[in-house]
Design a protein around this motif. Structure first.
Motif, mmCIF file in Angstrom:
data_model
loop_
_atom_site.group_PDB
_atom_site.id
_atom_site.type_symbol
_atom_site.label_atom_id
_atom_site.label_comp_id
_atom_site.label_asym_id
_atom_site.label_seq_id
_atom_site.Cartn_x
_atom_site.Cartn_y
_atom_site.Cartn_z
ATOM 1 N N ALA A 11 0.769 -1.326 -0.030
ATOM 2 C CA ALA A 11 -0.109 -0.049 -0.023
ATOM 3 C C ALA A 11 0.808 1.250 -0.097
ATOM 4 C CB ALA A 11 -1.169 -0.033 1.377
ATOM 5 N N ARG A 12 2.150 1.267 0.817
ATOM 6 C CA ARG A 12 3.061 2.344 0.739
ATOM 7 C C ARG A 12 3.336 2.592 -0.732
ATOM 8 N NH1 ARG A 12 5.704 5.154 4.684
ATOM 9 N NH2 ARG A 12 7.913 5.960 4.151
ATOM 10 N N LEU A 13 3.753 1.496 -1.401
ATOM 11 C CA LEU A 13 4.317 1.671 -2.714
ATOM 12 C C LEU A 13 3.098 2.193 -3.645
ATOM 13 C CD1 LEU A 13 6.710 1.241 -4.648
ATOM 14 C CD2 LEU A 13 6.167 -1.203 -4.856
ATOM 15 N N CYS A 14 2.168 1.593 -3.476
ATOM 16 C CA CYS A 14 0.773 2.227 -4.289
ATOM 17 C C CYS A 14 0.794 4.006 -4.091
ATOM 18 C CB CYS A 14 -0.449 1.818 -3.922
ATOM 19 S SG CYS A 14 -0.767 0.089 -4.318
ATOM 20 N N ALA A 15 1.086 4.282 -2.841
ATOM 21 C CA ALA A 15 1.083 5.790 -2.629
ATOM 22 C C ALA A 15 2.255 6.597 -2.912
ATOM 23 C CB ALA A 15 1.001 6.082 -0.880
ATOM 24 N N VAL A 16 3.223 6.013 -3.236
ATOM 25 C CA VAL A 16 4.440 6.525 -3.708
ATOM 26 C C VAL A 16 3.866 6.592 -5.235
ATOM 27 C CG1 VAL A 16 6.899 6.172 -4.597
ATOM 28 C CG2 VAL A 16 6.256 5.663 -2.184
ATOM 29 N N ASN A 17 3.593 5.813 -5.851
ATOM 30 C CA ASN A 17 2.974 6.045 -7.369
ATOM 31 C C ASN A 17 1.960 6.803 -7.450
ATOM 32 O OD1 ASN A 17 4.966 4.101 -8.150
ATOM 33 N ND2 ASN A 17 3.416 2.300 -7.810
ATOM 34 N N GLU A 45 -4.740 -1.919 -4.383
ATOM 35 C CA GLU A 45 -4.748 -0.794 -5.528
ATOM 36 C C GLU A 45 -5.526 0.207 -4.812
ATOM 37 O OE1 GLU A 45 -6.812 0.341 -9.844
ATOM 38 O OE2 GLU A 45 -6.762 -1.778 -9.075
ATOM 39 N N ILE A 46 -4.870 1.705 -4.898
ATOM 40 C CA ILE A 46 -5.372 2.487 -4.361
ATOM 41 C C ILE A 46 -5.392 3.749 -5.337
ATOM 42 C CG2 ILE A 46 -4.729 4.445 -2.305
ATOM 43 C CD1 ILE A 46 -3.240 2.020 -1.186
ATOM 44 N N ASP A 47 -6.836 4.652 -4.972
ATOM 45 C CA ASP A 47 -6.978 5.623 -5.863
ATOM 46 C C ASP A 47 -6.913 6.851 -4.989
ATOM 47 O OD1 ASP A 47 -9.576 5.830 -4.953
ATOM 48 O OD2 ASP A 47 -10.458 5.228 -6.609
ATOM 49 N N ALA A 48 -6.985 8.224 -5.343
ATOM 50 C CA ALA A 48 -6.793 9.244 -4.704
ATOM 51 C C ALA A 48 -7.559 10.724 -5.083
ATOM 52 C CB ALA A 48 -5.447 9.722 -4.075
ATOM 53 N N ILE A 49 -8.054 11.590 -4.250
ATOM 54 C CA ILE A 49 -8.293 12.800 -4.530
ATOM 55 C C ILE A 49 -7.745 13.542 -3.920
ATOM 56 C CG2 ILE A 49 -10.317 14.608 -4.766
ATOM 57 C CD1 ILE A 49 -12.160 11.963 -4.905
ATOM 58 N N PHE A 50 -7.130 14.699 -4.471
ATOM 59 C CA PHE A 50 -6.484 15.876 -3.506
ATOM 60 C C PHE A 50 -6.979 17.227 -3.905
ATOM 61 C CE2 PHE A 50 -3.341 12.358 -4.455
ATOM 62 C CZ PHE A 50 -2.555 12.173 -3.280
ATOM 63 N N GLU A 51 -6.797 18.087 -2.895
ATOM 64 C CA GLU A 51 -7.144 19.595 -3.159
ATOM 65 C C GLU A 51 -5.985 20.300 -3.409
ATOM 66 O OE1 GLU A 51 -9.409 23.280 -0.864
ATOM 67 O OE2 GLU A 51 -8.989 21.265 -0.015
ATOM 68 N N VAL A 52 -5.965 21.223 -4.698
ATOM 69 C CA VAL A 52 -4.581 21.889 -5.094
ATOM 70 C C VAL A 52 -5.166 23.234 -5.354
ATOM 71 C CG1 VAL A 52 -3.783 19.513 -6.010
ATOM 72 C CG2 VAL A 52 -4.976 21.165 -7.427
ATOM 73 N N VAL A 53 -3.896 24.156 -5.623
ATOM 74 C CA VAL A 53 -4.064 25.323 -5.933
ATOM 75 C C VAL A 53 -3.390 25.602 -7.192
ATOM 76 C CG1 VAL A 53 -4.371 26.547 -3.609
ATOM 77 C CG2 VAL A 53 -1.954 26.201 -4.668
ATOM 78 N N SER A 65 -2.319 5.577 3.868
ATOM 79 C CA SER A 65 -2.585 6.757 4.838
ATOM 80 C C SER A 65 -1.433 7.210 5.365
ATOM 81 C CB SER A 65 -3.880 6.237 5.629
ATOM 82 O OG SER A 65 -4.907 5.797 4.960
ATOM 83 N N ASP A 66 -0.720 6.307 6.193
ATOM 84 C CA ASP A 66 0.547 6.793 6.985
ATOM 85 C C ASP A 66 1.580 7.659 6.302
ATOM 86 O OD1 ASP A 66 -0.786 5.437 8.981
ATOM 87 O OD2 ASP A 66 0.833 3.832 9.227
ATOM 88 N N LEU A 67 1.539 7.383 4.925
ATOM 89 C CA LEU A 67 2.679 7.955 4.180
ATOM 90 C C LEU A 67 2.278 9.201 3.800
ATOM 91 C CD1 LEU A 67 5.382 8.114 2.669
ATOM 92 C CD2 LEU A 67 3.921 7.242 0.614
ATOM 93 N N MET A 68 0.928 9.223 3.528
ATOM 94 C CA MET A 68 0.246 10.618 3.067
ATOM 95 C C MET A 68 0.346 11.647 4.233
ATOM 96 S SD MET A 68 -0.618 10.578 -0.062
ATOM 97 C CE MET A 68 -0.817 9.540 -1.253
#
Length: 154
Positions: free
Chosen positions: A67-73, A146-154, A116-119
């Motif tokens: 999962a950590r590797l998914c987060a890196v990707n 497998e992990i997907d994500a949503i981020f808030e950005v400027v 989650s911990d990596l984020m």
């Protein structure tokens, strides 16, 4: 080098080059102030680093590493979507985690904690997010997570 790049370096993380999708989708899509990152698997160097199921082939700790590797990707795809500037991230909105597990496996949330911990390590309080951790019978190419994500950005 930006603040987030410095944090990644302090954690010993080098973001990989992004890979092209294997199907008819885009790896990242921006909508207003949000960036959606398509599901990322635990791949490294263009190959799946982990294959198999939680509960038979992998321990919770192995699943957390996947999962950590998914987060890196995920972060690599996000950086590409933001023209190389991860300092534009306001916060992590949500992670959606899928765990390829045996029917009696019950520690899906512990596995997704690897991402989650990596984020939180990378973004601090802005890395805290809503989340789903779902068990499933199979995932593409028999990867364990497998992990997907949503981020808030400027």
């Amino acid at each position: 080098m930006g603040k987030i790049d410095e944090k990644l370096a302090s954690l010993g993380i080098v973001l990989p080059a992004t890979t092209a999708p294997l199907a008819n989708y885009v790896p990242a899509r921006r909508h207003g102030s949000q960036v959606y990152i398509s599901g990322q698997v635990p791949g490294e160097g263009g190959k799946d680093k982990f294959t198999g199921k939680l509960g038979s082939d992998f321990s919770v700790e192995d699943g957390q590493a996947a999962a950590r590797l998914c987060a890196v990707n995920i972060l690599a795809q996000l950086k590409a979507a933001l023209d190389g500037d991860l300092d534009r991230v306001v916060g992590v909105i949500r992670l959606g985690g899928f765990v390829n597990a045996e029917p009696d496996f019950k520690d899906h949330p512990k596995v997704i904690n690897g991402a989650s911990d990596l984020m939180v390590e990378v973004f601090g309080e802005a890395g805290r997010h809503a989340r789903a951790a779902v068990g499933c019978y199979s995932l593409p190419r028999n990867v364990p997570v497998e992990i997907d994500a949503i981020f808030e950005v400027v």
